[in-house]
Write an enzyme that holds these catalytic residues in place. Structure first.
Site, mmCIF file in Angstrom:
data_model
loop_
_atom_site.group_PDB
_atom_site.id
_atom_site.type_symbol
_atom_site.label_atom_id
_atom_site.label_comp_id
_atom_site.label_asym_id
_atom_site.label_seq_id
_atom_site.Cartn_x
_atom_site.Cartn_y
_atom_site.Cartn_z
ATOM 1 N N ASP A 128 39.301 36.858 51.015
ATOM 2 C CA ASP A 128 39.027 35.584 50.343
ATOM 3 C C ASP A 128 39.748 34.433 51.022
ATOM 4 O O ASP A 128 40.914 34.572 51.421
ATOM 5 C CB ASP A 128 39.548 35.658 48.898
ATOM 6 C CG ASP A 128 38.425 35.711 47.887
ATOM 7 O OD1 ASP A 128 37.271 35.373 48.232
ATOM 8 O OD2 ASP A 128 38.705 36.085 46.742
ATOM 9 N N LYS B 166 35.293 35.226 52.558
ATOM 10 C CA LYS B 166 34.490 34.801 51.394
ATOM 11 C C LYS B 166 35.004 33.449 50.908
ATOM 12 O O LYS B 166 36.205 33.241 50.789
ATOM 13 C CB LYS B 166 34.583 35.841 50.280
ATOM 14 C CG LYS B 166 33.852 35.415 48.998
ATOM 15 C CD LYS B 166 33.686 36.563 48.017
ATOM 16 C CE LYS B 166 34.874 36.847 47.150
ATOM 17 N NZ LYS B 166 35.366 35.723 46.307
ATOM 18 N N GLU C 240 28.973 35.524 40.660
ATOM 19 C CA GLU C 240 29.920 35.829 39.576
ATOM 20 C C GLU C 240 29.469 35.222 38.243
ATOM 21 O O GLU C 240 29.150 34.028 38.154
ATOM 22 C CB GLU C 240 31.331 35.322 39.931
ATOM 23 C CG GLU C 240 32.327 35.589 38.805
ATOM 24 C CD GLU C 240 33.788 35.560 39.205
ATOM 25 O OE1 GLU C 240 34.103 35.433 40.398
ATOM 26 O OE2 GLU C 240 34.631 35.688 38.297
HETATM 27 O O1 KIV Z 1 39.072 37.308 43.938
HETATM 28 C C1 KIV Z 1 38.305 38.240 43.665
HETATM 29 O O2 KIV Z 1 38.710 39.382 43.417
HETATM 30 C C2 KIV Z 1 36.883 37.950 43.654
HETATM 31 C C3 KIV Z 1 35.963 38.995 43.091
HETATM 32 C C4 KIV Z 1 36.180 39.134 41.647
HETATM 33 C C5 KIV Z 1 34.553 38.738 43.439
HETATM 34 O O3 KIV Z 1 36.478 36.910 44.057
#
Ligand code: KIV
Length: 266
Positions: free
Chosen positions: A84, A114, A183
């Site tokens: 992320d 992401k 989400e």
């Molecule tokens: O930060 C995270 O774990 C996420 C998932 C819940 C998709 O973005």
């Protein structure tokens, strides 16, 4: 064992094979979930909630994401590793976003990144993937916008929202995203999105019609205390196992039942 690549996920969608994604934050859990057959391990910025004990994800830093991505990568053999991009690591400018995403690959060994997306960041998706970095677009409920949203709310139910989400997913696909995470979106809307793009969709709290599912590992194994949103299915009670075994250990130490001869060097 074949290592999964970004290009495999589109084939899985075409062949109707569901994608199983789960989060991980350290090498021990990564090794277990990888060996158990997950297709994608996500080092989520949910790290803030489930590992750091924070209220939301906003304080998670890029350096923390790099550290956790690096240690997760050491536990993996088959799954794809996505990391992320934390709050303010991509919002300031596309140049800054490419730099941050690059660090997650160079220093963290991530294989993709992401980002939480609204219209303003479609160009950023394009710029990052043009730099050679695969991008997962996260749409619907974007936890980094919790204060703008006024809490964590189900998306897609207001007039015009469903069309906007479908358009956004299409724009992300055109900008080069290889996967879309959806989400907390109404399942009918998630179905429309899934049918409108060729890239796979992976849902969390978005129903059964997505091409795959993702859960936070600590929730899935029953390690976090809850309460949980209704979309979480708890497959184990790991918190109870830790608590019961620790009670037994404390009792054994207090009563002199541990260590015994077989635990000692003589
Ligand atoms: O930060 C995270 O774990 C996420 C998932 C819940 C998709 O973005």
């Amino acid at each position: 064992m074949k290592k999964l690549r970004t290009t495999d996920f589109r084939k899985m969608k075409e062949q109707g094979e569901k994608i199983a994604m789960i989060t991980a934050y350290d090498s021990t859990i990564a090794a277990i979930v990888d060996a158990a057959g997950v297709d994608v391990i996500l080092v989520g910025d949910s790290l803030g909630n489930v590992v750091q004990g924070l209220e939301n994800t906003l304080s998670v830093t890029l350096d923390e994401m790099i550290y956790h991505t690096k240690i997760v990568s050491r536990g993996m053999a088959r799954a794809h590793l996505c990391s992320d991009m934390p709050f303010l690591s991509y919002q300031k400018s596309p140049e800054d976003a490419v730099e941050s995403a690059g660090r997650l690959l160079k220093e963290g060994q991530a294989e993709s990144v992401k980002l939480e997306i609204n219209d303003a960041y479609v160009d950023t998706v394009y710029r990052i993937q043009k730099a050679g970095i695969p991008v997962v677009a996260h749409i619907g409920l974007c936890p980094q916008s919790v204060h703008i949203m006024g809490g964590y709310k189900i998306q897609g139910g207001l007039p015009g929202e469903s069309e906007k989400l479908v358009d956004l997913a299409r724009s992300c696909e055109q900008a080069g995203a290889f996967m879309v995470v959806i989400e907390s979106v109404l399942s009918t809307v998630a179905k429309d999105i899934t049918e409108s793009v060729k890239v796979p969709t992976v849902g969390i709290g978005s129903g059964a019609f997505c091409d795959g599912q993702v859960l936070v590992v600590n929730d899935m194994i029953g390690l976090t205390p809850g309460p949980f949103p209704r979309f979480v299915k708890k497959y184990a009670k790991v918190a109870d196992t830790i608590s019961n075994s620790t009670r037994k250990y404390v009792e054994d130490v207090k009563k002199g039942k541990f260590p015994l001869k077989e635990h000692s060097y003589e």
